[in-house]
Design a protein around this motif. Structure first.
Motif, short mmCIF file in Angstrom:
data_model
loop_
_atom_site.label_atom_id
_atom_site.label_comp_id
_atom_site.label_asym_id
_atom_site.label_seq_id
_atom_site.Cartn_x
_atom_site.Cartn_y
_atom_site.Cartn_z
N ALA A 441 59.53 -30.47 1.10
CA ALA A 441 58.90 -29.66 2.16
C ALA A 441 57.44 -30.03 2.37
O ALA A 441 56.97 -30.11 3.52
N GLY A 442 56.70 -30.26 1.28
CA GLY A 442 55.28 -30.56 1.42
C GLY A 442 55.04 -31.81 2.24
O GLY A 442 54.25 -31.81 3.20
N GLN A 443 55.72 -32.89 1.89
CA GLN A 443 55.55 -34.15 2.61
C GLN A 443 56.03 -34.04 4.05
O GLN A 443 55.39 -34.54 4.98
N ILE A 444 57.18 -33.39 4.24
CA ILE A 444 57.74 -33.30 5.59
C ILE A 444 56.83 -32.48 6.50
O ILE A 444 56.58 -32.87 7.65
N ASN A 445 56.31 -31.37 6.02
CA ASN A 445 55.46 -30.54 6.88
C ASN A 445 54.12 -31.21 7.18
O ASN A 445 53.58 -31.05 8.28
N ARG A 446 53.57 -31.95 6.23
CA ARG A 446 52.35 -32.72 6.54
C ARG A 446 52.64 -33.78 7.59
O ARG A 446 51.83 -34.01 8.50
N GLY A 453 53.00 -33.74 15.59
CA GLY A 453 52.30 -32.71 16.34
C GLY A 453 53.04 -31.40 16.37
O GLY A 453 52.95 -30.63 17.34
N LEU A 454 53.79 -31.10 15.31
CA LEU A 454 54.56 -29.86 15.21
C LEU A 454 54.00 -28.99 14.10
O LEU A 454 53.34 -29.49 13.18
N GLY A 455 54.29 -27.71 14.18
CA GLY A 455 53.89 -26.81 13.12
C GLY A 455 54.80 -26.92 11.92
O GLY A 455 55.86 -27.56 11.96
N SER A 456 54.39 -26.29 10.83
CA SER A 456 55.21 -26.29 9.62
C SER A 456 56.50 -25.53 9.88
O SER A 456 56.58 -24.66 10.74
N THR A 457 57.52 -25.86 9.12
CA THR A 457 58.82 -25.24 9.30
C THR A 457 59.39 -24.83 7.95
O THR A 457 58.78 -25.06 6.90
N SER A 458 60.54 -24.21 7.98
CA SER A 458 61.22 -23.76 6.77
C SER A 458 62.71 -23.78 7.03
O SER A 458 63.17 -24.01 8.16
N LEU A 459 63.51 -23.53 6.01
CA LEU A 459 64.96 -23.51 6.18
C LEU A 459 65.38 -22.44 7.17
O LEU A 459 66.30 -22.65 7.98
#
Length: 762
Positions: A441-446, A453-459
């Motif tokens: 998640a950390g690498q993908i959201n960065r 140019g997208l915001g952070s996400t979650s499951l």
């Protein structure tokens, strides 16, 4: 009080007083019992032919035989009987059976067995086997009132197992498209008699209807498996809300037409589209996409496969556009084999060595997917959903192994050594999703913020359970679970006929044809043995083990030694190869679709593509799994009775598997029947139709660009948020209007369906 004289250690004797209530009743010996029936010792009594029944009397004092209070009467003298042939049941029992399960006079009751059905708590009752059904009905004043009726044609196999009760004997019944069922018996002989009768009826069913469709369960949920609790059942609050809340209709997903071969409706797009297939891994992960791309190109579309550079020439030889994706599949395979797939050791080493690998994978995947209209991704590539969101295009998932939550099967990376039941199966997917997401998640959201140019996400935001999914394996091998929604399709295998070993056309060597002819003249069975490009720590010992097993089993073998060709030091390569006896033909690589038509059995590592090819050939399949989904395919082959799983490779285990695969007529016949059904499928055509049909649904899931939403909602840490964490921050359903109604519906669909509950307390 009575006295018992017992010999002492020094040869004398001593007296022990025993209360009368503690004295055990005397159990007659076999000599006494046979005399009571008018049979002298050493005399064999012949039964009249008209009776057709022989009775075996077994003592409860012997090993493996235990008495159950519910299964014996005072007249049994401590013994129970097992009938080796069906006996005439009394009319009252037959009438009760037909009345309890609403069956007519055409259904013949063959046997009744006391036992337990086991879920969270055991439920005692009677197990009935008739000509077409296996049924269970609880009995006793303190048991939960439970009934079950299951067509025998929907039973795949039975498997002996350890019992949950001490002193009992377990049996697992594997049901098509449903979680396995657990039963227990009070003694071993009763379990064996029940399993034997059920297996016999399963064989009769296969002979009566050899063309029965095994791609799914019997049409109609209540015809397939009725797990009924006696008494009225009130609808749940969720069901009431779904029935009466009219505001939900606006937020429900598009209705999809679920025809397998529509003739009067077409969903084909009006214009040509550009498809990109994103995948990582080995050759077996790429080959299905070549077959699917060729089918779409024949339909007028343009296709690109984005994967590792080593497959570039092969892909372009088929006229398919290639997109480069970074990463070394051999290094990933080595870590999986040495540490186990997604174990703690795997994640620990992966975090140390693969941060740069994942960063390169994400960067190159984004570049490889530019300028496309539809993205279809293997979820192991990790980046496809986010790329589709950034590009605003429809997104599909496709994979060679189970990835969607279900109670019917465990996650392909978490197959246990023995059956664990529906709760374990479902939770294996939940835990894997959480572990896999938290690790990346950390690498993908960065990457989402910095590159997309997208915001952070979650499951919870991604809602993976709503994504349309294409599974490219046969419904004969993995019947679609009853708890999967309609946008998840088991299409059949995507075979690439006349597959090229490289970018050049393959033709069989002349000496290979001579080898096959010589084996036939010698009346020897020919098997293929190859474990792909698997990485092993000691390839020489493995080669020696395989050679010895071939010689002992007396078969001829075509040996593909790919396991000694990857990640081997140059010093090892220079050493002389193991000498091969004349009954072994070595080959580097060979198209499976050509080979499996000419051999009698196949032994391989259990990769999804290789397993599909050997099963399509209609030959028994031996699987030695090493890591990943290979254990899942080994389990499926054993469950269907069309092969053997060799979980520990030794000379003895491989020899036995080779002998069984080439001599067991039952296994050979079943494998042939499965091969005929797989060859009748059109996996690529079914997948293309599913893509067309679900294209609008996939488009309805496309989210707008979230560049203006770089901040997390309400300060929630979206990188590490789980579904539960995020739901706690949502407004309560009473105040969230139609959107909350939609959430309740989707969560109800995603949770285990209520049909899987066998019984509840009234």
């Amino acid at each position: 009080m009575s006295d018992i004289t017992t010999p002492s250690k020094d040869g004398g004797s001593w007296m022990v007083g025993v209360p009368s209530w503690l004295r055990m009743p005397s159990i007659p010996s076999r000599r006494t019992l046979t005399s009571a029936f008018g049979i002298r010792s050493g005399e064999t009594r012949s039964m009249p032919e008209s009776e057709g029944v022989s009775e075996v009397l077994s003592s409860n004092t012997g090993t493996g035989s235990r008495m159950s209070a519910s299964s014996s009467s005072p007249n049994d003298f401590g013994y129970f009987s097992v009938l080796e042939a069906p006996t005439t049941l009394d009319g009252d029992s037959i009438e009760k059976f037909r009345s309890a399960f609403a069956l007519d006079e055409k259904e013949t009751l063959l046997g009744v067995f006391p036992g337990y059905i086991y879920r969270l708590l055991p439920v005692y009752g009677r197990l009935y086997v008739s000509t077409n059904f296996f049924c269970f009905k609880s009995s006793g004043p303190l048991t939960t009132r439970t009934r079950m009726i299951l067509p025998i044609r929907d039973i795949l196999s039975t498997e002996m197992s350890k019992a949950f009760h001490f002193g009992h004997y377990g049996l697992v019944i594997v049901v098509r498209g449903h979680e396995e069922l657990f039963f227990e018996f009070g003694d071993e002989e009763r379990r064996a008699a029940f399993a034997s009768l059920l297996e016999r009826q399963m064989e009769d069913e296969r002979r009566r209807s050899p063309g029965t469709d095994t791609s799914g369960s019997t049409p109609g949920r209540h015809d397939t498996l009725i797990l009924d609790e006696v008494g009225p059942r009130l609808p749940s609050d969720t069901a009431k809300k779904a029935m009466y809340d009219g505001s939900m209709s606006e937020s429900l997903p598009a209705v999809m037409f679920n025809s397998a071969s529509s003739t009067f409706l077409t969903f084909k797009p009006d214009k040509s589209l550009h498809f990109t297939f994103l995948t990582i891994g080995s050759r077996g992960d790429v080959q299905p996409y070549i077959a699917l791309a060729k089918g779409l190109m024949k339909d007028g579309h343009r296709c690109r496969i984005a994967t590792h550079g080593e497959f570039k020439d092969w892909i372009e030889a088929h006229g398919i556009e290639f997109g480069y994706v970074g990463g070394d599949p051999a290094e990933l395979m080595r870590i999986c084999v040495e540490n186990g797939t997604f174990t703690v050791a795997f994640l620990k080493e992966g975090m140390l060595k693969f941060r740069g690998w994942i960063e390169d994978l994400l960067k190159t995947s984004w570049e490889a997917c530019q300028g496309t209209d539809v993205l279809i991704e293997s979820p192991s590539a990790m980046s496809g959903y986010h790329i589709a969101e950034a590009l605003g295009i429809p997104y599909f998932r496709a994979f060679t192994m189970t990835w969607t939550r279900t109670r019917a099967y465990p996650h392909a990376f978490a197959v246990p050594g023995h059956k664990m039941g529906g709760n374990y199966n479902y939770m294996s997917f939940v835990l894997f999703d959480q572990v896999f997401w938290r690790a990346t998640a950390g690498q993908i959201n960065r990457w989402r913020r910095d590159t997309l140019g997208l915001g952070s996400t979650s499951l919870d935001k991604m809602e993976p359970h709503k994504m349309p999914f294409l599974y490219n394996f046969s419904p004969v091998i993995v019947p679609p679970p009853l708890d999967w929604p309609e946008w998840i399709h088991v299409t059949g295998y995507w075979f690439l006929d006349d597959a090229d070993v490289s970018s050049k056309k393959w033709s069989p060597p002349a000496d290979l044809i001579i080898f096959l002819d010589s084996a036939r003249k010698a009346q020897k069975k020919v098997v293929y043995i190859g474990f792909g490009s698997i990485v092993v720590s000691d390839p020489k010992s493995m080669t020696r083990c395989v050679i010895d097993a071939i010689v002992r089993s007396g078969v001829y073998a075509i040996l593909s030694k790919g396991w000694s060709d990857r990640l081997v030091d140059a010093t090892d390569v220079a050493e002389p190869e193991e000498p091969l006896p004349k009954q072994i033909y070595p080959i580097a690589s060979i198209p499976h679709d050509w080979l499996f038509q000419r051999v009698d059995a196949a032994c391989h590592h259990g990769g999804a593509g290789t397993t599909g090819a050997s099963l399509r050939g209609g030959i028994p399949t031996i699987i030695k799994p090493f890591f990943g989904d290979q254990f899942f395919w080994a389990d499926r082959v054993e469950a269907l009775g069309i092969g053997t799983a060799v979980r520990k490779l030794t000379v003895e285990s491989l020899t036995q598997a080779l002998v069984t695969a080439t001599t067991d007529q039952k296994q050979i016949t079943r494998a042939k029947a499965v091969g005929e059904k797989i060859r009748a499928e059109d996996g690529v055509g079914t997948a293309i139709e599913a893509i067309y049909r679900d294209l609008e649904y996939a488009r309805s899931l496309v989210k707008g660009a979230a560049a203006d939403d770089l901040q997390d909602d309400d300060g929630l840490d979206a990188e590490h948020a789980t579904i539960r964490d995020h739901r706690q921050s949502l407004p309560s359903p009473e105040y969230s209007g139609a959107r909350s109604g939609s959430s309740s519906i989707s969560s109800a669909q995603d949770s285990p369906s209520d049909w899987s509950v066998i019984s509840d307390q009234e």
